[in-house]
Write a protein that holds these residues in place. Sequence first.
Motif, PDB file in Angstrom:
ATOM      1  N   SER A 214      21.792 -52.676 -21.981  1.00 31.15           N
ATOM      2  CA  SER A 214      22.274 -51.494 -21.254  1.00 31.15           C
ATOM      3  C   SER A 214      21.463 -51.330 -19.964  1.00 31.15           C
ATOM      4  CB  SER A 214      22.109 -50.257 -22.139  1.00 31.15           C
ATOM      5  OG  SER A 214      20.751 -49.863 -22.133  1.00 31.15           O
TER       6      SER A 214
ATOM      7  N   GLY B  99      26.874 -44.632 -25.522  1.00 28.89           N
ATOM      8  CA  GLY B  99      27.555 -44.272 -24.273  1.00 28.89           C
ATOM      9  C   GLY B  99      26.568 -43.742 -23.246  1.00 28.89           C
ATOM     10  N   TYR B 102      24.540 -46.187 -21.471  1.00 24.69           N
ATOM     11  CA  TYR B 102      25.344 -46.869 -20.439  1.00 24.69           C
ATOM     12  C   TYR B 102      25.736 -45.891 -19.331  1.00 24.69           C
ATOM     13  CZ  TYR B 102      25.713 -51.495 -22.441  1.00 24.69           C
ATOM     14  OH  TYR B 102      25.420 -52.770 -22.872  1.00 24.69           O
ATOM     15  N   ARG B 103      25.007 -44.781 -19.255  1.00 28.19           N
ATOM     16  CA  ARG B 103      25.175 -43.788 -18.184  1.00 28.19           C
ATOM     17  C   ARG B 103      26.518 -43.074 -18.225  1.00 28.19           C
ATOM     18  NH1 ARG B 103      20.410 -45.188 -17.550  1.00 28.19           N
ATOM     19  NH2 ARG B 103      19.521 -46.411 -15.861  1.00 28.19           N
ATOM     20  N   LEU B 104      27.167 -43.063 -19.371  1.00 32.34           N
ATOM     21  CA  LEU B 104      28.396 -42.275 -19.492  1.00 32.34           C
ATOM     22  C   LEU B 104      28.002 -40.844 -19.820  1.00 32.34           C
ATOM     23  CD1 LEU B 104      30.569 -44.734 -21.600  1.00 32.34           C
ATOM     24  CD2 LEU B 104      30.978 -44.110 -19.245  1.00 32.34           C
ATOM     25  N   ASP B 108      33.870 -38.003 -19.196  1.00 32.80           N
ATOM     26  CA  ASP B 108      34.103 -39.462 -19.229  1.00 32.80           C
ATOM     27  C   ASP B 108      33.659 -40.039 -20.573  1.00 32.80           C
ATOM     28  OD1 ASP B 108      35.049 -39.358 -16.733  1.00 32.80           O
ATOM     29  OD2 ASP B 108      33.216 -40.103 -15.753  1.00 32.80           O
ATOM     30  N   LEU B 109      32.485 -39.574 -21.004  1.00 33.39           N
ATOM     31  CA  LEU B 109      31.951 -40.073 -22.271  1.00 33.39           C
ATOM     32  C   LEU B 109      32.856 -39.655 -23.429  1.00 33.39           C
ATOM     33  CD1 LEU B 109      29.714 -41.331 -24.041  1.00 33.39           C
ATOM     34  CD2 LEU B 109      28.487 -39.175 -23.935  1.00 33.39           C
ATOM     35  N   ARG B 112      36.116 -41.599 -23.389  1.00 30.65           N
ATOM     36  CA  ARG B 112      35.914 -42.994 -23.797  1.00 30.65           C
ATOM     37  C   ARG B 112      35.645 -43.094 -25.306  1.00 30.65           C
ATOM     38  NH1 ARG B 112      38.047 -47.183 -23.355  1.00 30.65           N
ATOM     39  NH2 ARG B 112      36.769 -48.981 -23.776  1.00 30.65           N
ATOM     40  N   LEU B 148      32.481 -49.489 -25.438  1.00 35.15           N
ATOM     41  CA  LEU B 148      32.377 -48.165 -24.802  1.00 35.15           C
ATOM     42  C   LEU B 148      32.405 -48.200 -23.275  1.00 35.15           C
ATOM     43  CD1 LEU B 148      29.721 -46.188 -26.837  1.00 35.15           C
ATOM     44  CD2 LEU B 148      31.952 -45.346 -26.153  1.00 35.15           C
ATOM     45  N   HIS B 149      31.688 -49.153 -22.693  1.00 39.90           N
ATOM     46  CA  HIS B 149      31.550 -49.154 -21.232  1.00 39.90           C
ATOM     47  C   HIS B 149      32.581 -50.056 -20.562  1.00 39.90           C
ATOM     48  CE1 HIS B 149      29.224 -52.474 -22.823  1.00 39.90           C
ATOM     49  NE2 HIS B 149      29.186 -53.035 -21.639  1.00 39.90           N
ATOM     50  N   ASN B 150      33.699 -50.276 -21.236  1.00 40.28           N
ATOM     51  CA  ASN B 150      34.811 -51.074 -20.686  1.00 40.28           C
ATOM     52  C   ASN B 150      34.380 -52.449 -20.183  1.00 40.28           C
ATOM     53  OD1 ASN B 150      37.324 -49.774 -20.889  1.00 40.28           O
ATOM     54  ND2 ASN B 150      36.589 -48.192 -19.481  1.00 40.28           N
TER      55      ASN B 150
END
Lengths: 372, 310
Positions: A214, B99, B102-104, B108-109, B112, B148-150
């Motif tokens: 990440s 999430g 991954y900075r969501l 948005d989080l 997702r 999660l982060h596409n």
Amino acid sequence: MRAILKAKWQLFLRTPWTFITMTILILIFAYLIGGLGIDVKHEIPVFTNIKDVEKTETWSRITESEVFEFQLTTETEAKQALEDHRVEAIVFLDHDDFKVYVATETPNANLLYQLLQSAYTDLFLNESIIEAAEEHGQVVDIVSLQEDLAKQKENPLFSIQSEYFYSDKTVKVDMNLQSLFGFTLFFVIYTIAYNVLFILQEKQSGIWNRMILSPLKKWQMYMGNLLYSFAVGYIQVVAVFALFRYVIGIDFYGGFAKTLLILIPYVFCIVALSLCVVSISKNEQHFNVLIPLISVSFGMLGGAYWPLEIVTSDIMLFLSKLIPITYGMEALKLATLYQMPVQDLLPSMAVLVFMGVVLMGIGINVMEKRSG
Amino acid sequence: MLEVLDLTKRFKKNFAVNGVNLFLEQGEIVGLLGPNGAGKSTTISMIATLIEPNSGDIRLYNESIIKHPEKIRAILGVVPQEIALYQDLTAEENLEFFGRIYRLKGRDLKKRMDEVLEIIGLADKRKEKVKKFSGGMKRRLNIGVALLHNPQLVIMDEPTVGIDPQSRTYILDTVKRLNQEKGITVLYTSHYMEEVEYLCQRIYIMDKGHIIASGTKEELKNILSQENTITIKLDQVRKQFVELLKADPVFRQVMVYDSSIQVMVPKEVNVFTRVLSMAEQSGVELAAIEVKTPTLEDVFLHLTGRALRD
């Protein structure tokens, strides 16, 4: 990093058992072994040839003591109790003198002697003043004279301020604080270590790798985990100290705030030590073997179970210098028993910080090398 | 999209991966097939930049990622072989944690998380703790976290180990759907031949740190175009019968199972007369003789002389 802290907090709320168990263990050990909550008055058998001694001024003075409980008995029984080591000392009260019989010289025996000495001296002083007044042909109203004397004592002509000073060889031991500090510093190692163990568990479960992939930075991963372990450890020790100070009423000799300050470098050092142990552990089972070995030997060498002041072996004393508990105990005792100011605590705290930095450096390096 | 060039990884003196070359085109599912210990996990760990190779290169869109791992990490989702989840957190809390790293954030989080829970079919279990999940549900959430982060590229390391057939089918269908609907490129490792046959357009077969064969399913099966796989079913397997088979050079790769024997035989050989005669000689009663079209399992057997799950 906030995500890590939040997840850890959620996990803590779901499984607080290590924290609760360790807190209970500290309370039990410190409470029982320190003799807290138990009537700490020392029983002192007294025999005398004074008739109706319980009605005398001397008796009322000495029975005000919060340390000793005087019990009237016969000479034979008192001496038998001393011979059987059931009591530390016995006392013979006479009209104008007293005798203290002790089996061994202890700090309590000295205290007992001082108490009796003081009671008799005050009594004689009053009697001497009354006698002197009568010799000068004055009619003495004893009650009003005593009241006058008491007033004079409140505003004495000379005021003597006495202070203790300690040389290097002066030893003060308070078993309540010894066991409270010792067992807290010892058991918190487990609380902290089993939280730092999360890193190893996360590595084994693959969560650590997910974090590496990440956008999190490595330092954030370590910081998040270690900060959490620090917080849990610190909260535990502060909670235990606060409980003993404010609920049970242990005397910290005015150094409570200073002890909370000392705990910061100590907990930091134990977090670093735990990281070091985690880094050399092959797996959880290996860690479970190492941690008790390390913590118990640290407890023994560092003076958690008994005061280091009674240790005479040079080797043991040398080894104790390498143990964080030694410096934690030393600083805590200086802050409380010896009522030292913060600047006198700094050397011990600095050693703890230094040990923490070194152990942290080793731990992170070994861990990174092994995963590489 | 991704090229692996002459990749080598040594652990002390042992080569876990030795001179591996492979490539992935955008939008395809590529299988990496091999038995346990073949070097599959080490290879994908190097591709995922989790471990550094001793030599060789990995190039993403023609740029080396060994010195710049962040390039691939941004577009990569990894499904590890282990269940990399917090067992004491719920499905939702796990997704939220991964999430966030991954900075969501915020809506948005949340959006997702809902999408992923829908994809993996755990929307109604979102509030349940992972430790209460079945093996299959854990595996599905393990995949969900990686999505999660596409990511554009998903590496799956044996994602169906130890689960029931129903969950396995669900996972395989999910992977296929993700590839077809979202165009996600997948590198799928497994030692289950049927999974790789079902999912992958191209396959690399790995053994002892080497790629021993590669190509489409058809290309690989053509390796065996000169041979048939024969399964001889017996009431009882007798040592004498096995020895007769092994002694005849026509029969290759003799594999003995509980009540059957598998062999490879050139297509032109009349296997029936030979087997019947051997059975008679050794007093064995034949139950059946089956001639099979070669599978990838057979290809592996042909190439290594060992079964995949040995």
